[in-house]
Design a protein around this motif. Structure first.
Motif, PDB file in Angstrom:
ATOM      1  N   TRP A   1       4.093  -0.545   1.448  1.00  7.35           N
ATOM      2  CA  TRP A   1       3.708  -1.823   0.857  1.00  7.35           C
ATOM      3  C   TRP A   1       2.289  -2.179   1.275  1.00  7.35           C
ATOM      4  N   PRO A   2       1.391  -2.383   0.299  1.00  3.53           N
ATOM      5  CA  PRO A   2       0.044  -2.851   0.660  1.00  3.53           C
ATOM      6  C   PRO A   2       0.127  -4.198   1.362  1.00  3.53           C
ATOM      7  N   THR A   3      -0.784  -4.427   2.285  1.00  5.14           N
ATOM      8  CA  THR A   3      -0.838  -5.699   2.996  1.00  5.14           C
ATOM      9  C   THR A   3      -1.986  -6.536   2.446  1.00  5.14           C
ATOM     10  N   ILE A   4      -2.105  -7.752   2.928  1.00  6.26           N
ATOM     11  CA  ILE A   4      -3.204  -8.605   2.483  1.00  6.26           C
ATOM     12  C   ILE A   4      -4.544  -8.012   2.912  1.00  6.26           C
ATOM     13  N   ILE A   5      -4.532  -7.232   4.013  1.00  6.60           N
ATOM     14  CA  ILE A   5      -5.775  -6.567   4.445  1.00  6.60           C
ATOM     15  C   ILE A   5      -6.207  -5.539   3.403  1.00  6.60           C
TER      16      ILE A   5
END
Length: 805
Positions: free
Chosen positions: A526-530
């Motif tokens: 899952w991609p993060t906000i970073i």
């Protein structure tokens, strides 16, 4: 054979948490030596009580010979397997018979020794076999319950926790009494796990009163799990109900845990409680408190306690002295350390390697690596051998200074003495080389680390290499390294990918950044906000504001929570594009969603407002920061100063500088670059000179830009002698002047027809081993012709030939 009893529920709950290790083991062969066993037991029974210790030493070798007896040669498949199993069971029976005989004569030590040997030979997972034999063969023996208890104790002491729990469950189902000592052995083995407290409660529910040691063990376990609050609750409850009298070690354990958490005053309060129980604090108690006080920087209190304890006659060990030394190191007061070392020597205690390592670390942390290396040499001259911890401290300091030659020498020294590198030492090398741009060296270290087969690279090591590659814009290599690590180690988080995506974004390669983003989702991560912040920066970097705003809205719809970085990134791009009103609306949205802006966010707003000459609004932003409790940093003030300088408003630029000083902030070299530059642009060269000279006298750090800006202004204003003097000051300050710096000054002097002074600059260049290029000779030649100074042309020509032009 009777069916096996079910385990009690509480013990059954413990079993799933334990991993069962079943090492391969061969059955114990027994030959005719078994026929001699009863006589051996009889001989043991004749030994008097005073000879118990001697017998204990004979039991283990006796069974060792039994275990090593040669087996009969027979090859008969299943029949032979049955024979082996029979011999194994016969051996176990014989051992249990011997244990029962010893217990009848109250020879507890020999019994424990025999069972310890038996458990060791049978290994993990053997409890069910031994319990079956005890139940089937010895259930009628008076001492059988004691053997069961001793067997559970032996498993617990051997850290075979699953087997110990199995024996306890059988005993519980057979209504056998379990001793407090067996529970304590098992509690000790489980003390670092959540199961210890469950077993403690099981113990109390069975009607067995925990002893002082039981409570100490459970308190120690909770402290080791960082559950200090629960440990204190158990002590408080036990004190209230008067269940036990705390031991000195109980208080020491709690005091140590409290000190580790920084609650030193709470730990100190236990001293009076110890005295209330009639316990005398020992040197471990005082060492713990002194260490805690030093750790939190209360050196005066630590020294007072130290002096009081030593006056009372308590002899403290070198560990306590090292705590004091380390306390001074943490405060940066290395000058106080020799006094402690002198105190040690007065007590007949010589500094050890830990002492010297702390001393070396103190000097290295203060930037005095040379003194650290000198101490290292002194230690070696004393015949002491340094360990890898000491070398790691020195390596870390040398990397911070960028001293490659000394690093190589130190590594050679480590190799020559055959010292093994640990994971910290390798990590220092990898991180240090990456920081200094020596990526190839970092990769070599990583390769050596892997080939050693003792220490494997950690996630932080791989992260350092990826960061180093991306920082040096080696994105092809970073991508290869990432895929190589992913295929070998299968990272389950997205951190590695975030680094490379950010690297692509910073150079504006949005296509590869997006490609890697899709690779994350395909891999099931899952991609993060970073991740998204990096992509947003990439879109802003290439100037596609429409796509950047669309992606910003997509982030909000994705379920990820935007951070202050998300908003600030987009606002900065809008500010650069002159879309200040849109930037302010994004800021209002940020505040409405209760995402707190940081100093960088406010600096972006100030920059945008200053670009549109909305200075009143920009100044009001500083007031908003104060009201919101956000501390403005030098960058914030520099942004505002830059805005006023670009609008040539000298008065307001210096006013903001004064406000900055009033607020206790230290202006940066960039601050003075702006101020000196605006003075020069406004023709106030003398004021710029005065400012620069006053800063030099105060020892304030300046950049080369401040000097070269003023030198060019002096040349343009027809102040060649002042410019020459300032060039010399520039070189004296340790800056390296470039050919471009001299070329700019010579051009300005020639335009003002100061040709002779321009020749002075050429001489300074040559003295600094900087050789003029053809452009400089061309400018000088034209200036000489213009002034009709033709006599200097042959000199210029000769100089050009001499310098290879």
């Amino acid at each position: 054979m009777p069916s096996r009893p079910r385990l009690p529920l509480r013990l059954l709950l413990l079993l799933p948490h334990l991993r069962r290790h079943r090492p391969s083991r061969s059955p114990v062969p027994v030959r005719r030596l078994l026929s001699y066993y009863p006589s051996s037991a009889a001989a043991a029974a004749e030994v008097t009580e005073s000879e118990e210790d001697a017998v204990a030493g004979m039991v283990l070798p006796f069974f060792g010979r039994m275990a090593g007896a040669p087996r009969l040669e027979y090859k008969g498949g299943a029949a032979w397997d049955g024979q082996e199993e029979f011999e194994r069971e016969a051996s176990i029976v014989a051992r249990f018979e011997f244990c029962h005989e010893l217990l009848r004569e109250r020879r507890w030590r020999e019994t424990r020794a025999a069972l310890t040997q038996l458990v060791s030979e049978q290994g993990s997972g053997s409890a069910s076999t031994l319990c079956d034999i005890l139940w089937n063969r010895f259930r009628g023996c008076d001492s059988n319950c004691s053997v069961w208890d001793a067997l559970a104790n032996s498993y617990a002491r051997a850290q075979m926790v699953h087997d110990a729990l199995y024996v306890l469950s059988k005993m519980s189902s057979l209504k056998m009494q379990i001793s407090v000592f067996t529970y304590e052995s098992l509690l000790y083995g489980l003390r670092k796990t959540d199961m210890a407290l469950k077993l403690f409660e099981e113990m109390e529910s069975c009607g067995i009163s925990p002893s002082e040691f039981s409570h100490s063990i459970i308190i120690d376990g909770l402290c080791k799990q960082d559950k200090v609050g629960e440990a204190l609750s158990i002590l408080q409850e036990a004190r209230k109900e008067e269940k036990f009298k705390p031991l000195g070690m109980t208080f020491n354990i709690l005091m140590s845990a409290l000190c580790n958490w920084g609650f030193v005053q709470s730990a100190t309060s236990f001293l009076s409680l110890m005295l209330k129980y009639g316990l005398i604090p020992d040197r471990y108690t005082y060492s713990t408190l002194i260490h805690g006080l030093c750790k939190v920087g209360s050196m005066e209190e630590a020294l007072n306690l130290f002096e009081r304890v030593t006056k009372e006659g308590t002899e403290l060990e070198i560990v306590t002295y090292n705590s004091l030394i380390n306390g001074y190191r943490l405060l940066g007061l290395t000058r106080e350390i020799p006094k402690i070392i002198q105190m040690m020597r007065c007590q007949g205690i010589e500094p050890d390697l830990v002492t010297y390592t702390i001393l070396i670390a103190g000097h290295c942390e203060s930037g005095d690596v040379e003194e650290g290396m000198k101490i290292k040499k002194d230690v070696l001259d004393q015949g002491l051998q340094l360990n890898i911890v000491t070398y790691s401290v020195l390596l870390n300091a040398l990397f911070k200074k960028g001293l490659f030659y000394e690093i190589d020498n130190l590594l050679g020294e480590i190799y020559n003495i055959g010292l093994d590198m640990d994971v910290i030492a390798y990590s220092i090398l990898i991180h240090g080389y990456c920081k200094l741009g020596q990526i190839e060296r970092a990769l070599q270290v990583c390769d050596v680390m892997c080939s050693s087969q003792r220490v494997m690279p950690t996630s932080l090591n791989h992260l350092s290499i990826l960061l180093g590659l991306c920082k040096n814009e080696l994105l092809v290599e970073a991508r290869w390294y990432l895929e190589n690590v992913a295929s070998k180690y299968q990272p389950t988080d997205v951190v590695f990918y975030n680094v490379v995506i950010d690297g692509y974004a910073k150079i504006g390669d949005i296509d590869n950044a997006v490609c890697l983003y899709h690779q994350i989702t395909v891999a099931g991560m899952w991609p993060t906000i970073i991740t998204c912040n990096s992509l947003l920066y990439g879109y802003c970097k290439i100037g596609d504001l429409q796509l950047a705003e669309s992606y910003f809205r997509a982030i909000q719809l994705s379920g990820l929570v935007p951070t202050e970085v998300t908003y600030t990134t987009l606002m900065d791009a809008l500010s650069e594009a002159g879309e200040v009103n849109t930037m302010l609306s994004i800021f209002d949205e940020m505040v409405a969603k209760r995402i707190k802006p940081n100093a960088v966010t406010y600096s972006v707003i100030i920059k945008g407002l200053c670009k549109q000459l909305r200075f009143d609004e920009a100044i009001n932003v500083l007031s908003d920061m104060d009201r919101e409790g956000v501390n403005a940093d030098p960058i914030t003030y520099n942004t505002l100063i830059q805005g006023f300088c670009e609008s040539r408003n000298i008065q307001m630029a210096f006013h903001i500088h004064d406000v900055m000083l009033y607020r206790g902030l230290v202006p940066t070299p960039v601050t003075y670059n702006f101020l000196i530059n605006v003075l020069c642009l406004k023709g106030k060269v003398i004021q710029a000179e005065i400012l620069l000279e006053s800063l030099r006298e105060k020892g304030i750090e300046l950049r080369k830009f401040a000097y070269t800006t003023l030198i060019k202004a002096q040349c343009a204003k027809g102040m060649p002698i002042r410019a020459v003097l300032l060039v010399n000051k520039l070189l004296d300050a340790g800056f390296e002047a470039s050919i471009e710096d001299f070329s700019a000054a010579i051009n300005r002097l020639c335009k003002r027809q100061f040709v002779k002074e321009a020749f002075l600059f050429v001489q300074i260049m040559l003295s600094a081993n900087i050789y003029p290029d053809s452009q400089i000779y061309h400018v000088l030649g034209r200036a000489l012709q213009k002034r009709n100074e033709l006599v200097y042309l042959p000199v210029l020509h000769a100089l050009a030939v001499k310098t290879g032009i």
